[in-house]
Structure formats: structure tokens, C-alpha cells
Write an enzyme that holds these catalytic residues in place. Structure first.
Site, PDB file in Angstrom:
ATOM      1  N   LYS A  25      20.105 -11.930  59.003  1.00  0.00           N
ATOM      2  CA  LYS A  25      21.066 -11.130  58.237  1.00  0.00           C
ATOM      3  C   LYS A  25      21.186  -9.728  58.829  1.00  0.00           C
ATOM      4  O   LYS A  25      22.274  -9.125  58.852  1.00  0.00           O
ATOM      5  CB  LYS A  25      20.634 -11.049  56.775  1.00  0.00           C
ATOM      6  CG  LYS A  25      21.522 -10.170  55.882  1.00  0.00           C
ATOM      7  CD  LYS A  25      22.947 -10.696  55.781  1.00  0.00           C
ATOM      8  CE  LYS A  25      23.833  -9.775  54.912  1.00  0.00           C
ATOM      9  NZ  LYS A  25      23.517  -9.879  53.482  1.00  0.00           N
ATOM     10  N   LYS A  41      22.020   0.629  52.495  1.00  0.00           N
ATOM     11  CA  LYS A  41      20.716   0.026  52.199  1.00  0.00           C
ATOM     12  C   LYS A  41      20.359  -0.989  53.278  1.00  0.00           C
ATOM     13  O   LYS A  41      19.237  -0.988  53.816  1.00  0.00           O
ATOM     14  CB  LYS A  41      20.743  -0.665  50.832  1.00  0.00           C
ATOM     15  CG  LYS A  41      19.391  -1.253  50.413  1.00  0.00           C
ATOM     16  CD  LYS A  41      19.527  -2.462  49.509  1.00  0.00           C
ATOM     17  CE  LYS A  41      19.784  -3.721  50.310  1.00  0.00           C
ATOM     18  NZ  LYS A  41      19.671  -4.975  49.533  1.00  0.00           N
ATOM     19  N   THR A  82      19.260  -9.367  49.980  1.00  0.00           N
ATOM     20  CA  THR A  82      19.021  -8.844  51.321  1.00  0.00           C
ATOM     21  C   THR A  82      17.866  -7.855  51.237  1.00  0.00           C
ATOM     22  O   THR A  82      17.971  -6.823  50.577  1.00  0.00           O
ATOM     23  CB  THR A  82      20.269  -8.154  51.882  1.00  0.00           C
ATOM     24  OG1 THR A  82      21.320  -9.130  52.009  1.00  0.00           O
ATOM     25  CG2 THR A  82      19.998  -7.545  53.245  1.00  0.00           C
TER      26      THR A  82
END
Length: 285
Positions: A168, A236, A93
Site C-alpha cells: 500500500k 497520514k 492503512t
């Protein structure tokens, strides 16, 4: 088809294993060499000493590492070693910016790049039931779709380079809101003197139902947070989301608020707790 794989964490280790079980000739690399050797012993593939070695002659090179800089480092090492016309598949990601950057770099080298972040957590990786959102060119996606299908229940091309990462981000925005709502609901039920199980059994049959509710209500009420995706990693991801929102002008008030709540969980020592630990900040003395 020869496949290289870099990054044997809690996600990458079983994902690479599914490739081997599917009959692919897999060579793996991990920064901790003993983990690569353990994988090779368990699945019968090869362990490499570098990303370049794992990528040598590979038609598909898969990575699942930590962040943007890790991706840049691994892809730069792997591209020149791959077979002509090879495709890099990145399950990390990252920002959409680095996905587009890597796509351009691969094209300059006569290869292709597909950003392919995943959803489904460790259990999804182990069971081969991940959902994968991809960004890239259609021809590159068509080449790798049957490969990554070894560990996915759903794979979809969302658009050009970076589109998988953007999808995502939507996923993480939605999860943040659902988990915060569930945390507050359980906290309210407890303070109101209600039986959490009775509440769950009632409302989970209606519009409030969610995967998070079905799988986390009980562990949240018991203060157990050792399941799945860690708070550090969620922060994150939400950092990537909020940075992208500043670029595209979207308003993410709830997401920014929940990111702040996760910072409070970190301050409680919950860096490695799973994302359902949002309830812990509500239950603290």
C-alpha cells in the site's frame, strides 16, 4: 460463517454491507452507536455495543479504523472473543510495524491476522471494486479471501505479515507523483493559454494517460476537490511511507517533496479536500 466488523466510516459502511448481501451473518461495531444501528437497519445484520461483542464467536473479524493505535485497541479487545482459529482482517492503512505486532499477538492467542489495506476509495468500496493487498500466512489468507472478495475486484497475498501495508505504501508513493505531475501539467497548460480539454483529449491517448488524468483533470481545472481521499489522510499515509523509508534506507525525494506540498494545501484550509487539490497551491494568488 459469522463475521464481525468494526469501523463504519465511508469505506467500512459499504464494505460491511457487501458482506451482508453476500449472505454472511454480520455483527458490526462503530464508536458512534447510531451509525451501527443505521447499518443494521439497512442491511439486516446486528449492531454491537463494543468490538468484543461484535467479535464474539466470529470466525472472521474485519476492521477498518483510523490509525495504528486504533488497530491495537480494537484487535486487543476482539481477539479473546473470537472463535478458536479465527482470523482478523485489518483494512486500515497502518505501519508495517503494527501489522507484524498484531500478527504476533494473534498467534499467541491461537488466532491469525492478515493486514489488508485497500485501494479504490469510497467509490470502490460502494461498488465492491476495491483492490486489496494482503500480508500474512497462506492458510489464514486462504480462509478470508472468499470473505473479502465480496467487496473486491482484486485480492492478492503479497507476502508475510506487514507485506500488505508495504505494498500500500508503494501505491501511495506512485499516486503522489502522478497527481503532482498532473497538477503541474494543468497549471502549465492554463498559463500557456491552452484549452485544458483539448490538451486532455490529445495527451490522454498516449503515454501520459492515467486514472488520475481521466477522472480528475476536469474537476482540478474547475477547482472542485470534494472527491474521495482527503489530504489529511494522504499525509497520514505519506508519513507512514517516509518513516518506513528511514528504516529500510530507500530514497524517496519526490514523495517527501509532495508531502510538503500537501502541508501547504492544509495551510490553505484544504484538510478535507481530496488529493487532487495539489493544483490549488499552484493556482493561489
Amino acid at each position: 460463517m459469522k463475521v464481525g466488523f468494526a469501523g463504519l466510516g465511508v469505506m467500512g459502511f459499504p464494505m460491511a454491507g457487501h458482506l451482508a448481501k453476500a449472505g454472511r451473518a454480520v455483527t458490526v461495531f462503530n464508536r458512534s452507536p447510531e451509525k451501527a444501528r443505521r447499518w443494521a437497519d439497512g442491511f439486516g445484520g446486528q449492531a454491537a455495543n463494543s468490538a468484543a461483542e461484535a467479535a464474539r464467536g466470529a470466525e472472521v473479524f474485519v476492521l477498518c479504523v483510523g490509525n495504528d493505535d486504533d488497530v491495537r485497541e480494537v484487535v486487543a479487545a476482539a481477539l479473546p472473543a473470537m472463535a478458536p482459529g479465527g482470523v482478523v482482517v485489518d483494512h486500515t492503512t497502518t505501519s508495517a510495524v503494527v501489522a507484524r505486532e498484531m500478527s504476533e499477538l494473534a498467534a499467541e492467542d491461537g488466532r491469525a491476522f492478515v493486514d489488508a489495506p485497500v485501494s479504490g476509495g469510497q467509490a470502490g468500496a460502494e461498488n465492491g471494486q476495491l483492490t486489496i493487498m494482503c500480508g500474512g500466512e497462506k492458510t489464514a489468507f486462504a480462509k478470508v479471501e472468499p470473505v473479502i472478495g465480496a467487496y473486491a475486484k482484486a485480492v492478492r497475498l503479497m507476502g508475510g505479515p506487514g507485506s500488505g501495508q508495504l505494498a500500500k505504501m508503494v501505491n501511495q508513493i506512485c499516486i503522489a507523483g502522478v497527481v503532482q505531475g498532473l497538477a503541474e501539467g494543468l497549471h502549465f497548460a492554463k498559463r500557456a493559454g491552452l484549452d485544458p480539454q483539448a490538451v486532455y483529449e490529445a495527451i490522454s491517448k498516449g503515454a501520459a494517460q492515467s486514472w488520475q488524468m481521466d477522472n480528475r483533470w476536469k474537476t482540478m481545472t474547475e477547482g472542485r476537490f470534494n472527491f474521495g481521499f482527503a489530504v489529511d489522510w494522504m499525509r497520514k499515509d505519506l508519513g507512514l511511507v517516509l518513516a518506513e523509508s528511514r528504516r529500510n534506507g530507500s530514497r524517496l525525494d519526490m514523495t517527501a517533496m509532495v508531502d510538503g506540498f500537501y502541508a501547504e494545501v492544509q495551510a490553505l484550509g484544504g484538510n478535507r479536500w481530496d488529493t487532487s487539490s495539489l493544483v490549488a497551491r499552484l493556482e493561489r494568488p
